[in-house]
Design a protein around this motif. Sequence first.
Motif, PDB file in Angstrom:
ATOM      1  N   SER A 206       0.690  -1.003  -0.172  1.00  0.00           N
ATOM      2  CA  SER A 206       0.449  -0.099   0.424  1.00  0.00           C
ATOM      3  C   SER A 206       1.169   1.135   0.114  1.00  0.00           C
ATOM      4  CB  SER A 206      -1.101   0.464   1.098  1.00  0.00           C
ATOM      5  OG  SER A 206      -0.410   0.138   2.951  1.00  0.00           O
ATOM      6  N   PHE A 207       0.645   2.159  -0.269  1.00  0.00           N
ATOM      7  CA  PHE A 207       0.674   3.708  -1.446  1.00  0.00           C
ATOM      8  C   PHE A 207       0.616   4.179   0.128  1.00  0.00           C
ATOM      9  CE2 PHE A 207       1.610   6.497  -4.505  1.00  0.00           C
ATOM     10  CZ  PHE A 207       2.930   7.630  -3.006  1.00  0.00           C
ATOM     11  N   ASN A 208       2.030   4.236   0.899  1.00  0.00           N
ATOM     12  CA  ASN A 208       1.335   4.829   2.484  1.00  0.00           C
ATOM     13  C   ASN A 208       2.392   4.527   3.931  1.00  0.00           C
ATOM     14  OD1 ASN A 208       0.713   2.163   3.229  1.00  0.00           O
ATOM     15  ND2 ASN A 208      -0.783   2.813   4.860  1.00  0.00           N
ATOM     16  N   VAL A 209       2.980   5.258   4.623  1.00  0.00           N
ATOM     17  CA  VAL A 209       4.219   4.827   5.258  1.00  0.00           C
ATOM     18  C   VAL A 209       2.942   4.642   6.525  1.00  0.00           C
ATOM     19  CG1 VAL A 209       5.904   6.290   4.468  1.00  0.00           C
ATOM     20  CG2 VAL A 209       4.023   7.694   6.185  1.00  0.00           C
ATOM     21  N   LYS A 210       3.587   3.467   7.497  1.00  0.00           N
ATOM     22  CA  LYS A 210       2.967   3.475   9.356  1.00  0.00           C
ATOM     23  C   LYS A 210       2.139   4.085   9.619  1.00  0.00           C
ATOM     24  CE  LYS A 210       4.953   1.799  13.552  1.00  0.00           C
ATOM     25  NZ  LYS A 210       5.816   1.620  14.136  1.00  0.00           N
ATOM     26  N   ASP A 211       0.930   3.593   9.974  1.00  0.00           N
ATOM     27  CA  ASP A 211       0.223   5.124  10.855  1.00  0.00           C
ATOM     28  C   ASP A 211      -0.775   6.032  10.160  1.00  0.00           C
ATOM     29  OD1 ASP A 211       0.565   3.678  13.605  1.00  0.00           O
ATOM     30  OD2 ASP A 211       2.580   4.792  13.763  1.00  0.00           O
ATOM     31  N   GLU A 212      -0.531   6.471   8.877  1.00  0.00           N
ATOM     32  CA  GLU A 212      -1.161   6.557   8.132  1.00  0.00           C
ATOM     33  C   GLU A 212      -1.655   6.133   7.176  1.00  0.00           C
ATOM     34  OE1 GLU A 212       1.357   9.498   5.573  1.00  0.00           O
ATOM     35  OE2 GLU A 212       1.869  10.491   7.629  1.00  0.00           O
ATOM     36  N   PRO A 213      -3.641   6.664   6.523  1.00  0.00           N
ATOM     37  CA  PRO A 213      -4.025   6.796   5.168  1.00  0.00           C
ATOM     38  C   PRO A 213      -3.341   5.887   4.486  1.00  0.00           C
ATOM     39  CG  PRO A 213      -5.305   7.665   6.759  1.00  0.00           C
ATOM     40  CD  PRO A 213      -3.576   7.981   7.007  1.00  0.00           C
ATOM     41  N   ILE A 214      -4.124   5.010   3.305  1.00  0.00           N
ATOM     42  CA  ILE A 214      -3.021   4.800   1.981  1.00  0.00           C
ATOM     43  C   ILE A 214      -3.600   6.668   1.511  1.00  0.00           C
ATOM     44  CG2 ILE A 214      -3.455   4.113  -0.207  1.00  0.00           C
ATOM     45  CD1 ILE A 214      -4.780   1.346   0.991  1.00  0.00           C
ATOM     46  N   VAL A 215      -2.627   6.824   0.455  1.00  0.00           N
ATOM     47  CA  VAL A 215      -2.527   7.963   0.056  1.00  0.00           C
ATOM     48  C   VAL A 215      -4.271   7.872  -1.320  1.00  0.00           C
ATOM     49  CG1 VAL A 215      -0.615   8.084  -0.184  1.00  0.00           C
ATOM     50  CG2 VAL A 215      -1.347   7.174  -1.986  1.00  0.00           C
ATOM     51  N   ASN A 216      -4.534   9.010  -0.935  1.00  0.00           N
ATOM     52  CA  ASN A 216      -6.024   9.953  -1.619  1.00  0.00           C
ATOM     53  C   ASN A 216      -5.750  10.379  -3.055  1.00  0.00           C
ATOM     54  OD1 ASN A 216      -8.432   9.298  -2.482  1.00  0.00           O
ATOM     55  ND2 ASN A 216      -9.078  10.882  -1.066  1.00  0.00           N
ATOM     56  N   SER A 217      -5.319  11.511  -2.357  1.00  0.00           N
ATOM     57  CA  SER A 217      -5.194  12.920  -3.939  1.00  0.00           C
ATOM     58  C   SER A 217      -3.744  13.104  -3.466  1.00  0.00           C
ATOM     59  CB  SER A 217      -5.854  13.921  -2.821  1.00  0.00           C
ATOM     60  OG  SER A 217      -4.275  14.222  -2.099  1.00  0.00           O
TER      61      SER A 217
END
Length: 599
Positions: free
Chosen positions: A563-574
């Motif tokens: 998934s396109f994110n880092v720890k403790d962040e949601p998957i990117v949207n915009s």
Amino acid sequence: MKILGISAYYHDSAVAIINNGVVLCAAQEERFSRIKNDASFPELAIKYCLHETGFEIEDIDIIAFYDKPFLKFERLLETYYAFAPKGLKSFTKAMPLWLKEKLFIKQFINKKIKKLSASKSRNIPVTFPEHHLSHAASAFYTSPFKKCAYITVDGVGEWATTSYGIACGEKGIQVLGELHFPNSLGLLYSSFTYFLGFKVNSGEYKMMGLAPYGNPDSKNVNQFISIIKQHLVDIKQDGSIKLNMSYFEYPVGLRMVNPKTWEKLFGLKKRLPEEKLEQIHADLAYAAQKVTEEILVKLIQFVKIETNQANLCFSGGVALNCVANSVLYNQKIFNDIYIQPAAGDSGGALGAALATAYIGSRHLFEGLKEPFNPYLGPSYSNMEIEKVLHKHNCKYQYFESIDEVTKTTAKYIADKKVVGWFRGKTEFGPRALGNRSILADPTDADMQYTLNMKIKFREGFRPFAPVVCEEDYKDYFEESKKSLYMLFTSKVKKSLQKELPENFEAMSLEDKRKVVKSDLPAITHIDFSARVQVVTKTMNPVLWQLIQCYKKHTGIGVLINTSFNVKDEPIVNSPEDAYRCFMKSGMDILVMENYIIEK
């Protein structure tokens, strides 16, 4: 009929809009708010779904909320009464929100909805399918089946923690049996998640990833399984369970278990979140996973006998346990098992809308002819992306054709670059399925560590999933359930596996991780398994094309997909989310639609 489905207030709030039984869009609130597992009322997701469909609030015929608040409140009060005087602190914390918002959700929803309306809108009718009905509907009405058995297993809905029955396109969803709170397989699993130092309602997949590091033949594992069965859970032959509540605090407490009680039971201190993971933690995770699988196997054996159906729909948060799902599938009790990609609470928004549309209506469900499309969230134009790049004064390459984008990206990956891949509509559910993904080379033995530590900033033991084109699956993986949504595991093909060293089980977790286990080391977990996503040319043609380009470069038709994110962040949207994540991580390349940015 236009229906707006909503799930909110527990975790993973979400929204879906369907029209005449057809799913138009769905999105989780966390993607917009940027709060991981956001449980708040999904106002931002509602705004997106209305904008995406072109509907005004006035166009919505019915709002469907994913559970029955009064039944849930009844369970809350009865539980506090049963356990009194315990739970006073938890009770005083819960009541204000219930009395302010949750109990009067119909009025609260219409109040919120009116704020989104340009004119003075009417009160829209609100329906309240039960929580487990919403889960079951989210699976059945997105499945290929006209009729099947279903099971729903999660933490808890109103009262139900497990339910089963028959789903039929003509007759709707018939409940044949339920298991009630506080006896819950989902909460049993979450209790171990808590004890092992992971966050409840989001860290369960970490425990699932840790479990294969357990030594199945060790004294610890056998002892832990014995303790679980003797002291924590009584497993019935039909898959129902009875928990020994003297060991659990979740009914009225602010934590899952009393650590001191469990420490004495298992002879192991509760792990703190940042403490080093040891072999004994992996052994306990393995034991908990195996007990969970045993319970689920007994359950579906019983459901098969009770329903006499050929196929099964599985839903609820426990259905996100891809390791257990594969155990169930490989039992061959049912011909096929279907799980939709947002099997947890976010999918409740979709299920509430579908249940309202189909049950008791003139719509006849005959099974989907094509697989359910999970790409239901926002997409962004090249112009919107370029605005973000100009805002950050970013140098980029622009390509007119998607062929050039995939060829160039494939070469970067072949050169061991880590790519942030952003295109098309966001995926609905907790897993990135190739539109908001980080892609990398699976043949690099160091890539798993690089991705975990320098890009995702997370625990080093965590495995990475492969993505493979449908046509090439058999070249890399043993025959198993082919999942479009990354919800089952497969073994890496035996011809690609490496022999483990003789002293493997005596190694530390970190040393075990470092051992090269196959010709695709970055996606091969410690037990030679992989959580495979299969891509078809029709469902995601650009990702399919990218994998084929990579195969031309390297001879390998598999990529790492995380998934396109880092720890403790949601998957990117915009595009803004993607650019920020790219800049603060160790990614090398960012691809957004037709734009390629090299760091």
